[in-house]
Design a protein around this motif. Structure first.
Motif, short mmCIF file in Angstrom:
data_model
loop_
_atom_site.label_atom_id
_atom_site.label_comp_id
_atom_site.label_asym_id
_atom_site.label_seq_id
_atom_site.Cartn_x
_atom_site.Cartn_y
_atom_site.Cartn_z
N ASN A 107 0.86 -1.18 0.00
CA ASN A 107 0.00 0.00 0.00
C ASN A 107 0.90 1.23 0.00
O ASN A 107 1.93 1.27 0.68
N ASP A 151 -4.63 -3.29 -1.15
CA ASP A 151 -5.63 -2.82 -0.20
C ASP A 151 -5.77 -3.86 0.91
O ASP A 151 -6.01 -5.05 0.64
N ASP A 153 -8.10 -4.42 2.71
CA ASP A 153 -9.42 -5.03 2.67
C ASP A 153 -9.42 -6.38 1.95
O ASP A 153 -10.36 -7.16 2.09
N LYS A 180 -7.77 -4.31 -9.93
CA LYS A 180 -7.83 -3.36 -8.82
C LYS A 180 -6.51 -2.63 -8.65
O LYS A 180 -6.47 -1.43 -8.36
N ARG A 184 -5.80 1.35 -8.67
CA ARG A 184 -5.20 2.09 -7.56
C ARG A 184 -4.05 2.98 -8.04
O ARG A 184 -3.97 4.15 -7.64
N LYS A 213 -12.09 6.28 -5.24
CA LYS A 213 -12.38 4.95 -4.72
C LYS A 213 -13.89 4.77 -4.63
O LYS A 213 -14.62 5.70 -4.27
N GLU A 234 -9.69 10.04 -2.20
CA GLU A 234 -9.28 9.36 -0.97
C GLU A 234 -9.60 10.17 0.28
O GLU A 234 -9.93 9.63 1.32
#
Length: 267
Positions: A107, A151, A153, A180, A184, A213, A234
Motif C-alpha cells: 500500500n 488494499d 481489505d 484493482k 489504484r 475509490k 481518498e
C-alpha cells in the motif's frame, strides 16, 4: 480457461498502512511462504517474531537516498516479471540469481492524506511513492503467475483463496486483483497530477486525470436504463461523499445530485 493455480512460495510486503499486516503475515508464514520486506514493514514483521528477509539482503544493495532507492532492482522486478513457463525467462533468472516472487503486497505512501493535511510542497513531494507503483504495475502485468494486493481489505479474500486451494491462487482471482491494482495506481497518479496542476494554478493542463475509490454502486444513472456508481477522492471534504446512509432504499445518481445541492445550499 483452466484455474492455472500458482502456489505462493515467496511474498514481498511493503506497507505504509500496517493495519492487519501482522495477522496476514502470520497466515502466509503458516502456509510456508518466505517473507521478504522493506524498512519499517520488515521491522514490524520481525518484531512479531516472524522470519523475514530484508529486501537489501535480497538485492545486495542497501536502502539509499533517504529511501528513494530500495526496490528498484532486477532481483525484485525480475522476480515479479519472469514468466514461469517461459524457458528463456527461467534461464535468465537462474543465470542472475533471481528468485520468483509469487505475491506482492503494497500500500502506497499516503500522498493523498499528506495533501489533505495541508503539508508543504517538499513534504508532499517526498510522499510520492516511486518503487511501490513500479512493483504493483509489474506484478499486475504478470498476473498469470503473480498475485498483487494493494488494499488491506483484500487480506481476507486472499486468506480464503489460499485456504480453498492449498496455498495457491487461481488465475481468475489474480486477474481481479490485477484490475484493482491498476485502478489504484491510476487513481494515485491522478491525485498527484491534479495536485501539481493546483499548485501551478493551471486550470487547463495538457492532460487531466480523475480518480477515486468506490463509495457505493447506485440504483441507476441519470435515467433508469443507465448504470452508475459513486466514486470519491481518498480524502474528500465533508459533504455527500463522507455521509453515511442509515436507512432507505439504494440511492440513484439523481438522489445524490439532489442531496449534494441541498447540502451546499445550507453550507
Amino acid at each position: 480457461m483452466t484455474d492455472h493455480k500458482r502456489r505462493i512460495r515467496r511474498a514481498l510486503l511493503s506497507a505504509s498502512d500496517k493495519t492487519g499486516l501482522i495477522e496476514f503475515a502470520k497466515m502466509l508464514a503458516g502456509h510456508g511462504v518466505d517473507l521478504v520486506s522493506t524498512g519499517g514493514t520488515a521491522k514490524a514483521i520481525a518484531d512479531a517474531g516472524l522470519k523475514v528477509i530484508d529486501v537489501a539482503e535480497l538485492t545486495g544493495f542497501p536502502e539509499m537516498m533517504d529511501g528513494r532507492v530500495k526496490t528498484l532492482h532486477p532481483k525484485v522486478h525480475g522476480g515479479l516479471l519472469a514468466i514461469r513457463d517461459n524457458a528463456e525467462h527461467t534461464r535468465a533468472a537462474k543465470a542472475h540469481g533471481i528468485q520468483p516472487i509469487d505475491l506482492l503486497v503494497v500500500n502506497l505512501y499516503p500522498f493523498e492524506a499528506t495533501v489533505a493535511k495541508g503539508a508543504d510542497f517538499e513534504t508532499c513531494i517526498e510522499n510520492i511513492d516511486i518503487g511501490g507503483p513500479a512493483m504493483i504495475r509489474a506484478a499486475a502485468k504478470n498476473h498469470h503467475d503473480v498475485a498483487v494486493i494493494v488494499d488491506a481489505d483484500d487480506y481476507r479474500a486472499l486468506t480464503d483463496e489460499l485456504a480453498a486451494h492449498a496455498g495457491a491462487t487461481t488465475v481468475a482471482f489474480r486477474k481481479r486483483l490485477a484490475a484493482k491494482a491498476y485502478g489504484r495506481t491510476a487513481a494515485y497518479d491522478a491525485a498527484i497530477s491534479g495536485w501539481f496542476s493546483d499548485v501551478l494554478g493551471d486550470n487547463a493542463p495538457a492532460y487531466r486525470a480523475f480518480g477515486g475509490k468506490l463509495r457505493q454502486p447506485l440504483r441507476y444513472g441519470e435515467n433508469p436504463h443507465q448504470l452508475a456508481a459513486f466514486y470519491a477522492e481518498e480524502n474528500p471534504r465533508f459533504g455527500v461523499a463522507t455521509a453515511e446512509q442509515v436507512q432507505g432504499r439504494e440511492l440513484s445518481y439523481i438522489n445524490l445530485l439532489d442531496a449534494d445541492a441541498a447540502f451546499e445550499l445550507v453550507a
